[in-house]
Design an enzyme around this catalytic site. Structure first.
Site, PDB file in Angstrom:
ATOM      1  N   LYS A 122      -7.947   4.521 -19.929  1.00 13.49           N
ATOM      2  CA  LYS A 122      -8.221   4.891 -21.320  1.00 13.49           C
ATOM      3  C   LYS A 122      -6.963   4.688 -22.166  1.00 13.49           C
ATOM      4  CE  LYS A 122     -12.030   5.923 -19.242  1.00 13.49           C
ATOM      5  NZ  LYS A 122     -12.336   7.227 -18.717  1.00 13.49           N
TER       6      LYS A 122
ATOM      7  N   TYR B 143     -15.818  15.600 -17.049  1.00 16.00           N
ATOM      8  CA  TYR B 143     -16.177  14.178 -17.060  1.00 16.00           C
ATOM      9  C   TYR B 143     -17.287  13.985 -16.014  1.00 16.00           C
ATOM     10  CZ  TYR B 143     -15.707   9.160 -16.298  1.00 16.00           C
ATOM     11  OH  TYR B 143     -15.957   7.827 -16.176  1.00 16.00           O
TER      12      TYR B 143
ATOM     13  N   ARG C  23       0.834  -1.203   0.000  1.00 15.07           N
ATOM     14  CA  ARG C  23       0.000   0.000   0.000  1.00 15.07           C
ATOM     15  C   ARG C  23       0.870   1.254   0.000  1.00 15.07           C
ATOM     16  NH1 ARG C  23      -1.972   2.303   4.432  1.00 15.07           N
ATOM     17  NH2 ARG C  23      -2.180   0.363   5.624  1.00 15.07           N
TER      18      ARG C  23
ATOM     19  N   ASP D  76      -6.656  17.297 -16.075  1.00 14.31           N
ATOM     20  CA  ASP D  76      -6.982  15.909 -16.401  1.00 14.31           C
ATOM     21  C   ASP D  76      -6.556  15.714 -17.856  1.00 14.31           C
ATOM     22  OD1 ASP D  76      -8.222  13.560 -17.308  1.00 14.31           O
ATOM     23  OD2 ASP D  76      -9.914  13.790 -15.935  1.00 14.31           O
TER      24      ASP D  76
HETATM   25  C1  LIG Z   1     -12.769   7.807 -17.508  1.00 16.73           C
HETATM   26  C2  LIG Z   1     -12.379   9.152 -17.069  1.00 16.73           C
HETATM   27  C3  LIG Z   1     -12.195   9.457 -15.711  1.00 16.73           C
HETATM   28  C4  LIG Z   1     -12.445   8.444 -14.624  1.00 16.73           C
HETATM   29  O1  LIG Z   1     -11.548   7.387 -14.691  1.00 16.73           O
HETATM   30  P1  LIG Z   1     -11.849   5.884 -14.175  1.00 16.73           P
HETATM   31  O2  LIG Z   1     -10.589   5.175 -14.507  1.00 16.73           O
HETATM   32  O3  LIG Z   1     -13.069   5.386 -14.882  1.00 16.73           O
HETATM   33  O4  LIG Z   1     -12.090   5.988 -12.701  1.00 16.73           O
HETATM   34  C5  LIG Z   1     -11.790  10.736 -15.386  1.00 16.73           C
HETATM   35  N1  LIG Z   1     -11.587  11.679 -16.337  1.00 16.73           N
HETATM   36  C6  LIG Z   1     -11.766  11.419 -17.648  1.00 16.73           C
HETATM   37  C7  LIG Z   1     -11.526  12.507 -18.645  1.00 16.73           C
HETATM   38  C8  LIG Z   1     -12.169  10.158 -18.057  1.00 16.73           C
HETATM   39  O5  LIG Z   1     -12.357   9.916 -19.358  1.00 16.73           O
END
Ligand SMILES: *Cc1c(COP(=O)(O)O)cnc(C)c1O
Length: 397
Positions: A214, A115, A57, A189
């Site tokens: 992603k 998001y 952890r 992000d």
């Molecule tokens: C998918 C996504 C998230 C969240 O991510 P997870 O891995 O599903 O928790 C946050 N920001 C963006 C732009 C995303 O496409």
């Protein structure tokens, strides 16, 4: 004299020997803790006198290797000495960062078209700890500066560019500079771009976040997130938050990202190439009224995107003329593309935001954000682009 042990005890003991030769590929360290030969070693690591692993952890060789690789990619060419942490999801990357850095009474300044999950986290969960969210149009720098100068509770500026699913771009350099002037931490992000397309740290941002689920993983087989920065004080705060909240990534998911990262450069170039060609096809189609893709010269974000992005990325959206019924019918006619609520995978994915990701947002607000009933989002994959175009051509008929 070594003591003699029973056959039964032999089963229990894990007599793992460190590999003598360096493995060509990163091993998956499936272990919760790490052993010490001497108690002094343990004391040195626990007191921070020497580096080492104690408990997964807190850190794990597989996870830390991948986190540092993402940090190095984000900081590439900037001269910054970046640090990175992997988390259990993109959402936990965002929540760990926020809870590690903010306290009750603090506020976040951000855009309306975040998001969906991020928006819900801010509004439904963090508001309960009296951490408030102020939403303004981040393309209006005067409005941003007005907020910074009048609302002293704002501690974090939170940016998504390009935004989902309208592909609106924001000036990361100008926004980060403004935040710095007021001592506010700027976070981006960077999920849609990856560091192969956009490097927010080089544009002045303090922290970069990822849903590695992603493009960084790229193969749709792992859920994880990343937090990257270079400030040492922020690093200590975020690391403390991460290990105590416990939203760490596991070695298996980290390893899947490691595998995906090897082809990231190739993939981002091909995603962008294919998206450009599909965008041009859609723009010329009589049933399509609007294409949102910053690579198109007709996009109002084209010049800004050229300034801060290396390619224009694999995400686009477009609007069809006509009723919701007609749009849904078109989507159902697609034979080659996959209908799935994720993005950044190797295959082309199609989503109808109004009936899925943005279903819980009122129609009025959706319209205001440009998410009409006729809007279709496409995560353009790595297939031969002719097949993708032919699928849309057929379905649009
Ligand atoms: C998918 C996504 C998230 C969240 O991510 P997870 O891995 O599903 O928790 C946050 N920001 C963006 C732009 C995303 O496409």
């Amino acid at each position: 004299m070594p003591i003699k042990i029973s056959q039964e005890s032999m089963c229990v003991k894990g007599d793992y020997q460190s590999a003598v030769s360096k493995p060509h590929q990163l091993p998956i360290y499936a272990t919760s803790s790490f052993e010490f030969e001497q108690i002094e070693q343990s004391i040195d690591i626990f007191t921070g006198k020497s580096n080492g692993h104690v408990y997964s952890r807190y850190g794990n060789p597989t996870v830390d290797t991948v986190a540092q690789k993402i940090a190095d990619l984000e900081a590439y060419g900037t001269g910054l000495d970046a640090w990175g942490f992997l988390t259990s999801s993109g959402m936990s990357a965002i929540s760990v960062m926020m809870y590690a850095l903010l306290k009750a009474g603090d506020a976040i300044l951000t855009q309306g078209d975040l998001y969906g999950g991020t928006n819900e986290l801010f509004v439904k969960i963090m508001s309960k700890q009296n951490i408030n969210t102020v939403i303004v149009d981040l393309s209006d720098l005067d409005a941003v500066e007005y907020q910074f100068s009048t609302n002293r509770n704002i501690r974090i500026l939170y940016i998504e560019s390009p935004a989902n699913p309208t592909m609106k771009c924001l000036d990361i350099h100008a926004l980060s500079k403004l935040a710095k002037k007021y001592g506010i931490i700027s976070c981006v992000d960077n999920t849609f771009c990856t560091p192969l397309i956009q490097q927010p740290l080089s544009l002045g941002a303090d922290i970069v976040l990822h849903s590695t689920t992603k493009y960084l993983n790229g193969h749709g087989n792992s859920i994880a997130g990343a937090i990257v920065g270079y400030d040492e004080k922020l690093k200590v705060q975020i690391y403390t938050g991460l290990k105590l909240i416990g939203a760490t990534c596991n070695s298996w998911d980290a390893w899947l990202i490691y595998n995906g990262l090897k082809t990231l450069a190739l993939r981002m170039e091909r995603h962008s190439d294919n998206a450009m060609k599909l965008a041009m096809f859609l723009e010329s189609h009589p049933k399509v009224s609007k294409v949102n893709y910053s690579g198109l010269k007709t996009s109002v974000y084209h010049e800004l995107a050229k300034k801060q992005m290396k390619y224009f990325g694999g995400m686009l959206s477009f609007e069809m003329d006509g009723t919701m019924e007609a749009v849904l019918k078109m989507i159902n006619k697609l034979q080659f593309c996959t209908m799935a609520p994720t993005l950044g995978d190797v295959d082309t994915l199609v989503l109808h935001p109004a009936t899925s990701s943005h279903l819980n947002i009122s129609k009025a607000l959706r319209q205001e954000m440009g998410i009409t009933d006729g809007l279709v989002r496409v995560s353009v994959g790595l297939e031969k682009v002719e097949d993708i175009i032919e699928d849309f051509n057929h379905a649009l008929k």
